[in-house]
Design a protein around this motif. Sequence first.
Motif, PDB file in Angstrom:
ATOM      1  N   THR A  91       0.825  -1.204   0.000  1.00 51.27           N
ATOM      2  CA  THR A  91       0.000   0.000   0.000  1.00 51.27           C
ATOM      3  C   THR A  91       0.863   1.258   0.000  1.00 51.27           C
ATOM      4  O   THR A  91       0.628   2.174  -0.784  1.00 51.27           O
ATOM      5  CB  THR A  91      -0.936   0.012   1.226  1.00 51.27           C
ATOM      6  OG1 THR A  91      -1.752  -1.159   1.190  1.00 51.27           O
ATOM      7  CG2 THR A  91      -1.825   1.239   1.242  1.00 51.27           C
ATOM      8  N   LEU A  92       1.845   1.302   0.869  1.00 53.89           N
ATOM      9  CA  LEU A  92       2.706   2.479   0.966  1.00 53.89           C
ATOM     10  C   LEU A  92       3.513   2.701  -0.302  1.00 53.89           C
ATOM     11  O   LEU A  92       3.663   3.834  -0.758  1.00 53.89           O
ATOM     12  CB  LEU A  92       3.629   2.358   2.170  1.00 53.89           C
ATOM     13  CG  LEU A  92       2.916   2.426   3.520  1.00 53.89           C
ATOM     14  CD1 LEU A  92       3.841   1.957   4.630  1.00 53.89           C
ATOM     15  CD2 LEU A  92       2.424   3.832   3.788  1.00 53.89           C
ATOM     16  N   ARG A  93       4.044   1.621  -0.875  1.00 60.29           N
ATOM     17  CA  ARG A  93       4.807   1.765  -2.120  1.00 60.29           C
ATOM     18  C   ARG A  93       3.904   2.250  -3.250  1.00 60.29           C
ATOM     19  O   ARG A  93       4.298   3.074  -4.061  1.00 60.29           O
ATOM     20  CB  ARG A  93       5.468   0.437  -2.500  1.00 60.29           C
ATOM     21  CG  ARG A  93       6.583   0.016  -1.570  1.00 60.29           C
ATOM     22  CD  ARG A  93       7.782   0.953  -1.722  1.00 60.29           C
ATOM     23  NE  ARG A  93       8.806   0.650  -0.755  1.00 60.29           N
ATOM     24  CZ  ARG A  93      10.001   0.192  -1.069  1.00 60.29           C
ATOM     25  NH1 ARG A  93      10.337  -0.007  -2.303  1.00 60.29           N
ATOM     26  NH2 ARG A  93      10.873  -0.046  -0.119  1.00 60.29           N
ATOM     27  N   SER A  94       2.685   1.741  -3.292  1.00 59.27           N
ATOM     28  CA  SER A  94       1.737   2.166  -4.319  1.00 59.27           C
ATOM     29  C   SER A  94       1.410   3.644  -4.168  1.00 59.27           C
ATOM     30  O   SER A  94       1.390   4.396  -5.150  1.00 59.27           O
ATOM     31  CB  SER A  94       0.462   1.322  -4.224  1.00 59.27           C
ATOM     32  OG  SER A  94      -0.492   1.763  -5.140  1.00 59.27           O
ATOM     33  N   GLN A  95       1.162   4.088  -2.942  1.00 57.99           N
ATOM     34  CA  GLN A  95       0.884   5.503  -2.687  1.00 57.99           C
ATOM     35  C   GLN A  95       2.087   6.364  -3.040  1.00 57.99           C
ATOM     36  O   GLN A  95       1.933   7.463  -3.579  1.00 57.99           O
ATOM     37  CB  GLN A  95       0.508   5.714  -1.222  1.00 57.99           C
ATOM     38  CG  GLN A  95      -0.838   5.159  -0.866  1.00 57.99           C
ATOM     39  CD  GLN A  95      -1.103   5.188   0.634  1.00 57.99           C
ATOM     40  OE1 GLN A  95      -0.209   5.457   1.434  1.00 57.99           O
ATOM     41  NE2 GLN A  95      -2.336   4.896   1.015  1.00 57.99           N
ATOM     42  N   GLN A  96       3.280   5.864  -2.753  1.00 56.36           N
ATOM     43  CA  GLN A  96       4.508   6.602  -3.060  1.00 56.36           C
ATOM     44  C   GLN A  96       4.648   6.786  -4.566  1.00 56.36           C
ATOM     45  O   GLN A  96       4.984   7.864  -5.037  1.00 56.36           O
ATOM     46  CB  GLN A  96       5.694   5.845  -2.481  1.00 56.36           C
ATOM     47  CG  GLN A  96       6.990   6.580  -2.528  1.00 56.36           C
ATOM     48  CD  GLN A  96       8.118   5.750  -1.916  1.00 56.36           C
ATOM     49  OE1 GLN A  96       8.189   4.541  -2.124  1.00 56.36           O
ATOM     50  NE2 GLN A  96       8.977   6.396  -1.157  1.00 56.36           N
ATOM     51  N   ILE A  97       4.372   5.737  -5.324  1.00 56.56           N
ATOM     52  CA  ILE A  97       4.469   5.816  -6.784  1.00 56.56           C
ATOM     53  C   ILE A  97       3.423   6.781  -7.337  1.00 56.56           C
ATOM     54  O   ILE A  97       3.718   7.609  -8.195  1.00 56.56           O
ATOM     55  CB  ILE A  97       4.321   4.414  -7.422  1.00 56.56           C
ATOM     56  CG1 ILE A  97       5.562   3.585  -7.100  1.00 56.56           C
ATOM     57  CG2 ILE A  97       4.094   4.508  -8.910  1.00 56.56           C
ATOM     58  CD1 ILE A  97       5.414   2.107  -7.422  1.00 56.56           C
ATOM     59  N   LYS A  98       2.198   6.686  -6.828  1.00 56.03           N
ATOM     60  CA  LYS A  98       1.130   7.569  -7.304  1.00 56.03           C
ATOM     61  C   LYS A  98       1.438   9.027  -7.013  1.00 56.03           C
ATOM     62  O   LYS A  98       1.127   9.900  -7.812  1.00 56.03           O
ATOM     63  CB  LYS A  98      -0.198   7.188  -6.662  1.00 56.03           C
ATOM     64  CG  LYS A  98      -0.787   5.928  -7.218  1.00 56.03           C
ATOM     65  CD  LYS A  98      -2.083   5.586  -6.511  1.00 56.03           C
ATOM     66  CE  LYS A  98      -2.639   4.265  -7.001  1.00 56.03           C
ATOM     67  NZ  LYS A  98      -3.857   3.888  -6.260  1.00 56.03           N
ATOM     68  N   SER A  99       2.034   9.308  -5.868  1.00 59.55           N
ATOM     69  CA  SER A  99       2.318  10.694  -5.502  1.00 59.55           C
ATOM     70  C   SER A  99       3.456  11.290  -6.330  1.00 59.55           C
ATOM     71  O   SER A  99       3.543  12.505  -6.474  1.00 59.55           O
ATOM     72  CB  SER A  99       2.639  10.813  -4.017  1.00 59.55           C
ATOM     73  OG  SER A  99       3.874  10.219  -3.729  1.00 59.55           O
ATOM     74  N   THR A 100       4.334  10.456  -6.869  1.00 64.26           N
ATOM     75  CA  THR A 100       5.442  10.980  -7.659  1.00 64.26           C
ATOM     76  C   THR A 100       5.087  11.162  -9.130  1.00 64.26           C
ATOM     77  O   THR A 100       5.813  11.836  -9.849  1.00 64.26           O
ATOM     78  CB  THR A 100       6.675  10.060  -7.565  1.00 64.26           C
ATOM     79  OG1 THR A 100       6.325   8.752  -8.019  1.00 64.26           O
ATOM     80  CG2 THR A 100       7.199  10.008  -6.156  1.00 64.26           C
ATOM     81  N   ARG A 101       3.995  10.557  -9.549  1.00 63.57           N
ATOM     82  CA  ARG A 101       3.577  10.724 -10.947  1.00 63.57           C
ATOM     83  C   ARG A 101       3.084  12.143 -11.163  1.00 63.57           C
ATOM     84  O   ARG A 101       2.434  12.737 -10.325  1.00 63.57           O
ATOM     85  CB  ARG A 101       2.447   9.756 -11.288  1.00 63.57           C
ATOM     86  CG  ARG A 101       2.901   8.354 -11.419  1.00 63.57           C
ATOM     87  CD  ARG A 101       1.770   7.492 -11.896  1.00 63.57           C
ATOM     88  NE  ARG A 101       2.190   6.110 -11.927  1.00 63.57           N
ATOM     89  CZ  ARG A 101       1.380   5.087 -11.798  1.00 63.57           C
ATOM     90  NH1 ARG A 101       0.094   5.279 -11.653  1.00 63.57           N
ATOM     91  NH2 ARG A 101       1.837   3.872 -11.838  1.00 63.57           N
TER      92      ARG A 101
END
Length: 136
Positions: A91-101
């Motif tokens: 979940t955290l990695r997914s949120q991290q990726i989404k926030s950097t896009r």
Amino acid sequence: LKECDVIVRFLRDHYESHAVKNDECATHNILYGLELEEYVEELGVTCTACKFPFYFMDKIIAHLFENHEIAAVLRSIREKLKRYMGQRMRTLRSQQIKSTRKKPTPEPAEDELKTKDLSSHAVRHALKVCTEDEKE
């Protein structure tokens, strides 16, 4: 039990900061979140804080309930703890990726442009009228 409170506090408040680290600890690696056991065993859990919940569960099972029927339940809880940490990792990695896009900025709708144009025209006209009244 004080140790249980420590584990709960760590998982609730601090594991997020551990899960997004990129180092050699298995519990900080996305492979852990994907439950790829062969890679987790190869890397090993080197973070003391991430290691503690499993250490504590193993200690309880070995010393208190090794020959008791509750040992199976405790092993199941240990496995669920591992899965919970993996889910938080994903979940955290997914949120991290989404926030950097980079998020595309939406184009204003035609109606919005007309409204803005009419508004600015109305303001200019009101200012013009006010200045003409002041001159008279």
